[in-house]
Design a protein around this motif. Structure first.
Motif, mmCIF file in Angstrom:
data_model
loop_
_atom_site.group_PDB
_atom_site.id
_atom_site.type_symbol
_atom_site.label_atom_id
_atom_site.label_comp_id
_atom_site.label_asym_id
_atom_site.label_seq_id
_atom_site.Cartn_x
_atom_site.Cartn_y
_atom_site.Cartn_z
ATOM 1 N N ARG A 141 -3.760 -2.702 5.633
ATOM 2 C CA ARG A 141 -4.050 -1.444 4.962
ATOM 3 C C ARG A 141 -4.142 -0.259 5.927
ATOM 4 O O ARG A 141 -3.582 0.795 5.684
ATOM 5 C CB ARG A 141 -5.362 -1.556 4.180
ATOM 6 C CG ARG A 141 -5.629 -0.282 3.412
ATOM 7 C CD ARG A 141 -6.800 -0.323 2.497
ATOM 8 N NE ARG A 141 -6.892 0.971 1.850
ATOM 9 C CZ ARG A 141 -6.609 1.205 0.589
ATOM 10 N NH1 ARG A 141 -6.220 0.235 -0.186
ATOM 11 N NH2 ARG A 141 -6.711 2.413 0.096
ATOM 12 N N GLY B 18 -12.561 -7.681 0.686
ATOM 13 C CA GLY B 18 -11.378 -8.556 0.643
ATOM 14 C C GLY B 18 -10.094 -7.925 1.137
ATOM 15 O O GLY B 18 -9.008 -8.435 0.861
ATOM 16 N N THR B 19 -10.202 -6.812 1.848
ATOM 17 C CA THR B 19 -8.989 -6.138 2.325
ATOM 18 C C THR B 19 -8.581 -6.645 3.702
ATOM 19 O O THR B 19 -9.429 -6.845 4.568
ATOM 20 C CB THR B 19 -9.248 -4.616 2.418
ATOM 21 O OG1 THR B 19 -9.613 -4.161 1.135
ATOM 22 C CG2 THR B 19 -8.023 -3.861 2.889
ATOM 23 N N TYR C 9 0.845 -1.207 0.000
ATOM 24 C CA TYR C 9 0.000 0.000 0.000
ATOM 25 C C TYR C 9 0.880 1.258 0.000
ATOM 26 O O TYR C 9 0.809 2.092 0.900
ATOM 27 C CB TYR C 9 -0.965 -0.005 1.190
ATOM 28 C CG TYR C 9 -1.996 -1.099 1.098
ATOM 29 C CD1 TYR C 9 -2.998 -1.054 0.132
ATOM 30 C CD2 TYR C 9 -1.972 -2.175 1.961
ATOM 31 C CE1 TYR C 9 -3.937 -2.064 0.025
ATOM 32 C CE2 TYR C 9 -2.901 -3.197 1.862
ATOM 33 C CZ TYR C 9 -3.879 -3.132 0.894
ATOM 34 O OH TYR C 9 -4.807 -4.128 0.801
ATOM 35 N N MET D 10 -14.697 -2.630 3.866
ATOM 36 C CA MET D 10 -13.350 -2.984 3.406
ATOM 37 C C MET D 10 -13.093 -4.479 3.565
ATOM 38 O O MET D 10 -12.532 -5.122 2.676
ATOM 39 C CB MET D 10 -12.312 -2.228 4.234
ATOM 40 C CG MET D 10 -11.699 -1.094 3.492
ATOM 41 S SD MET D 10 -10.401 -0.326 4.418
ATOM 42 C CE MET D 10 -10.248 1.144 3.417
ATOM 43 N N ARG E 78 0.879 3.939 -1.772
ATOM 44 C CA ARG E 78 0.189 5.245 -1.819
ATOM 45 C C ARG E 78 -0.304 5.651 -0.435
ATOM 46 O O ARG E 78 -0.186 6.792 -0.018
ATOM 47 C CB ARG E 78 -0.999 5.146 -2.787
ATOM 48 C CG ARG E 78 -0.970 6.208 -3.877
ATOM 49 C CD ARG E 78 -2.086 6.022 -4.857
ATOM 50 N NE ARG E 78 -3.362 6.484 -4.317
ATOM 51 C CZ ARG E 78 -4.490 6.424 -5.007
ATOM 52 N NH1 ARG E 78 -4.513 5.923 -6.215
ATOM 53 N NH2 ARG E 78 -5.616 6.852 -4.487
#
Lengths: 256, 262
Positions: free
Chosen positions: A139, A133-134, A37, A129, A39
């Motif tokens: 994250r 599937g996170t 992740y 989320m 970004r």
């Protein structure tokens, strides 16, 4: 009856502690495995790190200035004002720099992490989320943790630098030789002090993020719940920073 | 209880803080079925959806998704099962730091199996389905309540799930918004999607479902067709349709916020 009450409180405390450590371990284990992740990490580095620069500079500047001021008053009768630079540096680098910058970041970044995650919980965004599937730990927590583990020592170094410069400004106002001020710095410092100056903020950064995320993800009760959680984060993180600072210092002294 | 292609809740109980939200709850949702779960506000309807999605763990009983018992699965394995399912939350639950387009393409991007161009094409297609192509670059805060629900529907469709759950899909919308959402749901059913709706809005329930379940005091008290529901002699069902003096200001304990196990 009171024993029942304490038993219940103790049980809640240990269960919270257990879930905090479990969450921390999960977040730490995810640091080196993909997805990273990138970004999200950069956004957190910008928000938590760059965004905190001004406030830690301000804290460092005035802390350094006030320390120099007090030191001048105390050392002048002994004609020892040449040691002011060293005094300011050693106090700031080893203790006040890491602690003050961490307290500022706990208030600024810790509260915002808890508010953000808490709002996501009450508006079901965290549930959404997970359904999408996170891995929410990876994250939402690990990206913040990575950012703060990098940003916090840098912020502490900036605080130290600004504080020493602030001390110099005051010293020069009292006709203390600039050369003496700067030359006294290495006289008081050892290499181990620099390690301490970096190790402490790394640990404080870890504490701030993990406490903020742990409290934020357990928010319940809508807007009021978010408010209570933010307050909890700032209080718990601040106390933990001060308490852990003592023990880390003890540890460094033991290995001196 | 291990039949394929269906969702089965077998004697599921869910207790939080010593309070029973569900007791021995049974549900069987066949593929292609369009079911609505009815009940007064706070009775535990949303909890049922969260249990099926694995967001909450049942205190007892088992939940089968296409023959797999999900009640004991790890988060990693659950992620695989969740690929078959999608949910439209009551408030939309759009990620407010992302644009509508990013929200819709979120799952596909997370899965990482498609190229950016392919994801973009799917996002356009799904937003076209709900009539929101022009809102692709807007943030959720810039959308009306109805548009948020439509964007949430588009997001739920992105990964082409078999089962779609709707949590109070028309609550808080104006009549046009309600009609839009109902029509979207009917179109989805036309495409063969299995839908499970929880609502207390009878108008929507009758428009989008052919089978109904009714919960009262943590238990399933009715299951059947629209006609059977309307002719039911069960007191709580009758009261739900024609509330009278006895329903006035009655205290109902809300299901409230549950601490989700993560």
């Amino acid at each position: 009856m009171p024993s029942r009450f304490f038993e219940k409180r103790l049980l809640v405390f240990f269960s919270e502690l257990q879930s905090f450590f479990s969450l921390s371990l999960k977040a730490l284990f995810r640091i080196f495995s993909p997805p990273f992740y990138y970004r999200e990490f950069m956004a957190q580095l910008d928000k938590g790190g760059v965004g905190s620069l001004f406030i830690v500079c301000l804290t460092g500047l005035f802390s350094g200035m006030v320390m120099a001021l007090q030191a001048i008053i105390q050392l002048k009768p002994f004609a020892a004002t040449s040691y002011i630079g060293g005094m300011v540096a050693v106090t700031m680098i080893k203790e006040l720099g890491p602690v003050l910058s961490a307290l500022m970041v706990a208030g600024r970044v810790g509260s915002s992490i808890t508010a953000e995650l808490g709002t996501m919980v009450v508006t079901e965004q965290v549930d959404a989320m997970q359904v999408e599937g996170t891995d929410i730990i990876r994250r939402l927590i690990t990206s913040r943790l990575k950012a703060m583990l990098i940003a916090m020592p840098l912020l502490a170094v900036v605080t130290d630098a600004v504080a020493i410069s602030g001390g110099y400004l005051i010293a020069s106002g009292y006709q203390i030789s600039p050369l003496m001020y700067w030359k006294s710095l290495p006289q008081f410092m050892k290499f181990q002090d620099l390690i301490e100056a970096v190790a402490k903020p790394v640990f404080f950064g870890f504490l701030i993020v993990m406490i903020a995320c742990h409290v934020g993800l357990r928010v319940s009760g809508g807007a009021e719940g978010v408010g209570v959680a933010v307050k909890r984060t700032v209080v718990i993180a601040s106390v933990c920073i001060l308490v852990s600072d003592f023990f880390i210092t003890k540890l460094f002294i033991a290995f001196r | 209880m291990s039949e394929k292609s269906c969702i089965v809740m077998d004697k599921v109980s869910y207790t939080v803080g010593g309070r029973s939200i569900l007791r021995d709850f049974d549900l069987r949702l066949e593929q292609g079925e369009n079911r609505t779960i009815l009940g007064v506000s706070g009775v535990g309807k949303t909890t049922i959806l969260k249990l099926i999605l694995g967001l909450l763990k049942p205190s007892s009983g088992a939940i089968f998704i296409d023959g797999i018992d999900i009640s004991g699965l790890s988060e990693k394995t659950l992620t695989q099962t969740r690929k078959k399912m999608a949910i439209v939350f009551q408030g939309g639950a759009l990620f407010d730091s992302m644009t509508v387009g990013e929200n819709v393409g979120y799952r596909l991007l997370e899965e990482g199996e498609l190229s950016e161009a392919e994801i973009e094409a799917i996002v356009h297609e799904k937003l076209g389905f709900v009539g929101l192509e022009k809102a692709i670059d807007l943030y959720p805060a810039e959308l009306s309540g109805g548009m948020k629900k439509r964007a949430a529907i588009a997001r739920s469709l992105a990964a082409d799930p078999e089962y779609i759950f709707f949590d109070e899909p028309t609550t808080g919308l104006d009549p046009i918004g309600v009609y839009n959402i109902q029509q979207l749901m009917i179109r989805l059913q036309g495409e063969g999607k299995t839908t499970l709706v929880v609502t207390h809005d009878m108008n929507t329930a009758f428009a989008v479902s052919n089978r109904f379940s009714f919960i009262h005091e943590a238990r399933l008290v009715f299951e059947g067709s629209r006609e059977e529901l309307q002719l039911s002699a069960i007191a709580s069902v009758r009261e739900f349709f024609t509330p009278g003096e006895e329903s006035l200001f009655r205290y109902v304990e809300a299901e409230g916020d549950h601490e989700t196990e993560r």
